[in-house]
Design an enzyme around this catalytic site. Structure first.
Site, short mmCIF file in Angstrom:
data_model
loop_
_atom_site.label_atom_id
_atom_site.label_comp_id
_atom_site.label_asym_id
_atom_site.label_seq_id
_atom_site.Cartn_x
_atom_site.Cartn_y
_atom_site.Cartn_z
N TYR A 1 -1.38 -0.79 11.12
CA TYR A 1 -1.73 -1.37 9.82
C TYR A 1 -0.62 -1.10 8.79
O TYR A 1 -0.15 -1.99 8.11
CB TYR A 1 -3.07 -0.78 9.31
CG TYR A 1 -3.22 -0.85 7.82
CD1 TYR A 1 -3.46 -2.06 7.19
CD2 TYR A 1 -3.08 0.31 7.03
CE1 TYR A 1 -3.55 -2.12 5.80
CE2 TYR A 1 -3.18 0.25 5.66
CZ TYR A 1 -3.41 -0.97 5.05
OH TYR A 1 -3.49 -1.03 3.69
N LYS B 1 2.32 -3.60 6.63
CA LYS B 1 2.66 -3.62 5.20
C LYS B 1 4.16 -3.41 5.02
O LYS B 1 4.81 -4.11 4.24
CB LYS B 1 1.88 -2.54 4.44
CG LYS B 1 0.39 -2.77 4.35
CD LYS B 1 0.05 -3.97 3.50
CE LYS B 1 -1.44 -4.19 3.35
NZ LYS B 1 -1.78 -5.50 2.78
N SER C 1 0.84 -1.20 0.00
CA SER C 1 0.00 0.00 0.00
C SER C 1 0.87 1.24 0.00
O SER C 1 1.97 1.23 0.56
CB SER C 1 -0.86 -0.01 1.27
OG SER C 1 -1.44 1.26 1.49
C1 UD1 Z 1 -6.82 5.41 3.85
C2 UD1 Z 1 -5.89 5.05 4.96
C3 UD1 Z 1 -4.69 4.34 4.37
C4 UD1 Z 1 -5.16 3.11 3.62
C5 UD1 Z 1 -6.19 3.50 2.57
C6 UD1 Z 1 -6.80 2.23 1.98
C7 UD1 Z 1 -6.19 6.63 6.80
C8 UD1 Z 1 -5.62 7.79 7.54
N1 UD1 Z 1 -5.52 6.24 5.72
O1 UD1 Z 1 -6.14 6.26 2.94
O2 UD1 Z 1 -3.77 3.98 5.38
O3 UD1 Z 1 -4.07 2.48 2.98
O4 UD1 Z 1 -7.24 4.25 3.16
O5 UD1 Z 1 -7.69 2.55 0.98
O6 UD1 Z 1 -7.21 6.08 7.17
N2 UD1 Z 1 -12.20 11.81 3.48
C9 UD1 Z 1 -13.22 12.67 3.87
N3 UD1 Z 1 -14.33 12.15 4.46
C10 UD1 Z 1 -14.49 10.79 4.67
C11 UD1 Z 1 -13.45 9.92 4.26
C12 UD1 Z 1 -12.32 10.46 3.68
O7 UD1 Z 1 -13.12 13.88 3.71
O8 UD1 Z 1 -15.53 10.38 5.22
C13 UD1 Z 1 -11.02 12.38 2.81
C14 UD1 Z 1 -9.71 12.10 3.53
O9 UD1 Z 1 -9.42 13.14 4.43
C15 UD1 Z 1 -8.73 12.05 2.35
C16 UD1 Z 1 -9.56 11.48 1.19
O10 UD1 Z 1 -10.92 11.72 1.56
O11 UD1 Z 1 -8.31 13.34 1.98
C17 UD1 Z 1 -9.35 9.99 0.99
O12 UD1 Z 1 -9.56 9.31 2.23
P1 UD1 Z 1 -9.62 7.71 2.30
O13 UD1 Z 1 -10.53 7.19 1.27
O14 UD1 Z 1 -9.89 7.33 3.72
O15 UD1 Z 1 -8.16 7.26 1.88
P2 UD1 Z 1 -6.73 7.66 2.50
O16 UD1 Z 1 -6.86 8.51 3.69
O17 UD1 Z 1 -5.88 8.18 1.40
#
Ligand code: UD1
Length: 341
Positions: A148, A152, A124
């Site tokens: 987590y 990895k 990842s």
């Molecule tokens: C997340 C994990 C990462 C993991 C990946 C798997 C965290 C901090 N990171 O990555 O370790 O490998 O998922 O797919 O959990 N966002 C919102 N609202 C939400 C959800 C997300 O605003 O309800 C934003 C987040 O702040 C970010 C973006 O959307 O900017 C993507 O978030 P997400 O889909 O959770 O992925 P990652 O944070 O990149």
């Protein structure tokens, strides 16, 4: 070839099974179904019209694994199985270390016993931690920031040591950016347990009426509109990357890491707008505080995979939104109910 797919019932695993079967490979799936359903494998059979064996087992069950290798003529392994929820891993680190590390070690030991040394590992982009150097290249310093992510990273290091100890091994470490979308049939897709942690299943569950509104985690980052930027990659593109990695490990020895991303970043609000276009309605949201541990911007430099695997992502953000929505609207409760036609 006959490929053992661990975690093949999961989101990325099931899409990879489809691509493997479509390419004419035989597969054997092993999955403990902790975060997945056999229905996803039924759907894989429906999409491809090909049958295959499924073992409902835990990789920690060494005897069961030995039976699989003894009975099936396995040529290579694609190893997806593992726990993957960041927040849960912070609360249950030993559970994560035990599951993810020990299962990989047992798998590799049994592979070694049977002389099968070709492995594609599901890593990842989380191994890049809080880096702010984008686009992210494979040689960037690796620093995971939660249990987590550390599993990895540790597995990557274990696999490097394995190769150093025995140069017959051939291992690809695939560092996924943000996998989204679904198969175009709408039969398989992402089916998170409970309230989704990740952005796109959260958006589609708001759109379908299961959740009231999206919470956007911060709009004060140094980005185009203040919201976080990520490299979203269509899960079918990602699945195809595994077949290219398989070609590589079958024809070379060594350990190599590859970014699987598009090389392009989109903000949360850009993703939201793309979904609104795909769905044809507005999706309510509100801005809340930043989520602890999030970086402002993360996107891949995908050129190594293009150069060495002859792979690059082809699908657009609009494709990802259309397919994710098609999956969600036809499977409101994921695999827990029949498809509504
Ligand atoms: C997340 C994990 C990462 C993991 C990946 C798997 C965290 C901090 N990171 O990555 O370790 O490998 O998922 O797919 O959990 N966002 C919102 N609202 C939400 C959800 C997300 O605003 O309800 C934003 C987040 O702040 C970010 C973006 O959307 O900017 C993507 O978030 P997400 O889909 O959770 O992925 P990652 O944070 O990149």
């Amino acid at each position: 070839m006959r490929i053992l797919v661990t975690g093949g019932a999961g989101f990325i695993g099931s899409h990879t099974c489809v691509e493997l079967l479509n390419a004419g490979h035989d597969i054997v799936v092993i999955d403990n179904l902790l975060n997945s359903h056999t229905e996803s494998l039924n759907r894989v059979r429906e999409i491809t019209d090909v049958s295959f064996d499924f073992e409902h087992a835990n990789l920690l069950d060494r005897d069961k694994l030995r039976i699989v290798f003894a009975e099936q003529n396995i040529d290579a392994v694609i190893h997806f199985a593992g726990l993957k929820a960041v927040a849960e891993s912070v609360g249950k680190p030993l559970y994560y270390y035990h599951n993810n590390l020990a299962s990989t070690i047992v798998l590799c030991e049994v592979m070694g016993e049977y002389g099968i040394k070709n492995l594609v590992f599901s890593s990842s982009a989380t191994v890049y931690g809080q880096t702010n150097q984008v686009p992210i290249k494979e040689e960037t310093n690796l620093v995971a920031t939660n249990p987590y992510g550390r599993t990895k990273l540790m597995i990557e290091e274990i696999l490097r040591d394995l190769y150093i100890s025995d140069n017959e091994w051939s291992i690809a470490l695939l560092r996924y950016f943000n996998p989204v979308g679904a198969h175009s049939s709408g039969l398989i897709g992402e089916d998170p347990n409970g309230i989704p942690n990740n952005l796109t299943p959260y958006i589609t569950q708001v759109a379908v009426g299961k959740l009231p509104e999206l919470k956007v985690f911060g709009n004060d980052y140094d980005t185009i509109d203040g919201t976080g930027v990520r490299d979203y990659i269509h899960v079918v593109d990602l699945a195809k990357g595994h077949l290219k990695a398989l070609d590589k490990v079958m024809n070379n020895t060594g350990v190599e890491a590859y970014n699987l991303g598009t090389g392009k970043g989109y903000s949360v609000l850009e993703v939201l707008s793309a979904f609104e276009r795909a769905i044809g309605k507005t999706i309510p949201y509100k801005i809340v505080d930043r989520r602890h541990g999030d970086v402002a911007v993360s996107y891949a430099d995908p050129l190594k995979a293009k150069r060495e695997l002859n792979w690059e992502a082809e699908k657009s953000l609009d494709d990802m939104c259309r397919d994710a929505w098609n999956w969600q609207k036809n499977n409101i409760n994921g695999f827990k109910e029949e498809v509504i036609k």
